[in-house]
Design a protein around this motif. Structure first.
Motif, mmCIF file in Angstrom:
data_model
loop_
_atom_site.group_PDB
_atom_site.id
_atom_site.type_symbol
_atom_site.label_atom_id
_atom_site.label_comp_id
_atom_site.label_asym_id
_atom_site.label_seq_id
_atom_site.Cartn_x
_atom_site.Cartn_y
_atom_site.Cartn_z
ATOM 1 N N ILE A 1 0.810 -1.207 0.000
ATOM 2 C CA ILE A 1 0.000 0.000 0.000
ATOM 3 C C ILE A 1 0.851 1.268 0.000
ATOM 4 O O ILE A 1 0.435 2.317 -0.515
ATOM 5 N N GLY A 2 2.060 1.190 0.536
ATOM 6 C CA GLY A 2 2.923 2.362 0.521
ATOM 7 C C GLY A 2 3.451 2.705 -0.856
ATOM 8 O O GLY A 2 3.916 3.835 -1.074
ATOM 9 N N GLN A 3 3.404 1.780 -1.816
ATOM 10 C CA GLN A 3 3.906 2.029 -3.169
ATOM 11 C C GLN A 3 2.806 2.445 -4.149
ATOM 12 O O GLN A 3 3.090 2.692 -5.314
ATOM 13 N N VAL A 4 1.574 2.509 -3.687
ATOM 14 C CA VAL A 4 0.475 2.927 -4.559
ATOM 15 C C VAL A 4 0.522 4.439 -4.729
ATOM 16 O O VAL A 4 0.661 5.188 -3.766
ATOM 17 N N ASP A 5 0.413 4.896 -5.975
ATOM 18 C CA ASP A 5 0.479 6.322 -6.286
ATOM 19 C C ASP A 5 -0.864 6.972 -5.951
ATOM 20 O O ASP A 5 -1.885 6.696 -6.594
#
Length: 515
Positions: free
Chosen positions: A62-66
């Motif tokens: 979830i931290g890599q979702v733009d």
């Protein structure tokens, strides 16, 4: 030994032509929409299980979702952006519902024109009017833009074709109940049609990153028409409300996946369209040279926005056995409860009076914080004595006569001080008091009644007739309210004391007997 078959035996299926539900067997009445004679056999369908298939995109932490893709874009209408949480999110589908004639089409046409630009086209699809009728409205409210496209369609396939051709960034559909799919046999506006049309538009919005605004009808009880699934499918649900005879219009957020739902937007309806009101408190007040009996000011919270409103009460001797109890802008059960508390704990006889209560400006007050203002307006009307014009009353009234705390007292007092009010009656422990405002804490309705000029300790404005003996039914001591014989009366607050030369004018609690 024969091999066992891997496919299950086909079985007959049934479908409701009205709502699309699939009951396990034929019945004369659909259990979902309660329609008679709509269950038909849909043929034999084999029972299958879904196998795993290819994914459209890989799962990411979830931290890599733009998150920049879901950044909202303003509609250039501040009051609407306030409710939406900053604007419309690309790919979001919002549903705006309201009663007929409240101004839904006028507002969204203005939104479509102001949101249109060279890089963000807007498509307005109307299923209730012709294109020429919408053009006349656009001329009246000055909602013309070279990047705003207009189409009049009632077929879902044609609407999707316009989306392919125009490729808009914002789609406005007025209304979802008028669009029908040719793949279904049911009439437009039915549960099955609404479900199919909404699902198709949601797919188009998500794949194209296109914001969509849908207009929805309401039933006679005020709820959104169609299946409840419609509200679950969309991302934002807004309710547009207001009295058609008043200028005020309010948008409330019921559901919002991208923002808070405790905000409201205020608009004013005039000849040139709908205009946002950043400070609507003036619409709910009556300008007078001097105060009149039966009015009291309060501060209500619409979402997180404090609004100063006026409550009015009028009492006349009833000419019928059952006195009238009429309300406008207030809840009838709440008024009945407050009248009982005022009569029991305030010592005011109301049994033989016609009582009319209302708000000013067409606003609807449903918050418990207006209870104290309603009680004071009733007492002021019964005493025929006006309250001070610079006084506001805030608090919830209980059945035992207590004044309870409400949320946001500090915010309410700050709004009242900003508008020039200098005195307030509030429940105990109000918190931080604005500079220049005097606040009186009242714990019971009897203490609040002492704020009325000429009122000393809860004496009755319409006392019971005094009896001359046993024939009167009750003795004089029994006819008086308990508050009259409970020791010395509380003193009137210093800032509410009446000058000596006006004392006779402010006496309003003498005995008043009906004709």
């Amino acid at each position: 030994m024969a091999a066992r078959s891997t496919t299950s035996k086909a079985r007959s299926s049934y479908r409701c032509t009205e709502c699309g539900s699939t009951p396990p067997k034929w019945t004369g009445r659909c259990t979902e929409c309660n329609a008679w004679g709509t269950i038909e056999e849909a043929g034999a369908v084999p029972v299958r299980t879904t196998a795993a298939g290819p994914v459209s995109s890989a799962a990411l932490p979830i931290g890599q979702v733009d998150a920049r893709v879901a950044a909202s874009r303003p509609t250039n209408i501040d009051e609407l952006d306030r409710v939406l949480g900053g604007g419309l999110v690309p790919g979001a589908v919002a549903l705006l519902a309201g009663e007929p004639g409240v101004g839904k089409s006028t507002l969204l046409l203005d939104v479509a024109a102001k949101a249109a630009s060279a890089t963000h086209r807007t498509l307005y699809v109307t299923g209730e009017e012709s294109a020429s009728q919408v053009r006349l409205r656009a001329d009246r409210i000055n909602a013309l833009s070279p990047h705003l496209y207009l189409a009049a369609e009632t077929d879902l396939g044609a609407v999707l074709g316009h989306i392919e051709q125009v490729n808009p960034a914002l789609l406005v559909l007025d209304s979802v109940q008028t669009i029908a799919s040719g793949q279904l046999d049911s009439a437009p506006g039915g549960p099955a049609q609404i479900r199919e049309v909404t699902a198709a538009l949601i797919r188009a919005s998500k794949t194209r990153a296109m914001s969509t605004l849908l207009v929805g009808h309401v039933t006679k009880d005020g709820s959104i028409a169609g299946p409840r699934l419609l509200e679950h499918l969309v991302d934002v649900v807004l309710h547009f409300e207001g009295d058609r005879h008043a200028r005020l219009r309010i948008i409330r957020g019921i559901k919002n996946r991208y923002g808070a739902t405790d905000e409201v937007g205020c608009f004013e309806l005039n000849d040139s369209g709908i205009v946002g009101l950043p400070d609507p408190s003036g619409l709910f007040l009556t300008k007078r040279d001097k105060p009149v009996p039966g009015t009291c000011l309060t501060v209500t919270l619409e979402g997180r926005r404090p609004l100063v409103a006026e409550v009015q009460a009028l009492m006349v001797d009833s000419q019928i056995p059952s006195p009238r109890r009429t309300t406008s802008g207030l809840e009838s059960p709440r008024i009945a409860m407050i009248l009982a508390v005022v009569e029991r704990h305030g010592g005011i006889r109301l049994g033989k009076l016609d009582i009319y209560t209302a708000t000013v400006g067409g606003v609807k007050l449903t918050e418990p914080s207006v209870d104290l203002a309603i009680a004071l307006s009733v007492a002021s009307s019964a005493a025929d004595t006006p309250l001070p014009s610079n006084l506001v009353a805030i608090g919830e009234v209980g059945l035992a006569g207590e004044v309870r705390r409400v949320t946001g007292v500090e915010r309410r007092l700050a709004e009242a001080a900003r508008l020039g009010f200098t005195h307030a009656l509030v429940p105990p422990e109000p918190g931080k008091v604005p500079r220049g405002m005097r606040v009186t804490e009242v714990a019971t309705i009897g203490e609040a009644m002492s704020a009325i000029p000429g009122r000393r300790g809860g004496s009755s404005g319409r006392r019971a007739p005094r009896s001359g003996g046993p024939a009167g039914g009750r003795s004089q001591a029994q006819a008086q309210p308990p508050e009259q014989s409970s020791g010395p009366a509380p003193a009137l607050p210093a800032f509410l004391d009446v000058p000596d030369d006006a004392a006779e004018l402010m006496r309003g609690w003498e005995e008043i007997e009906p004709d």
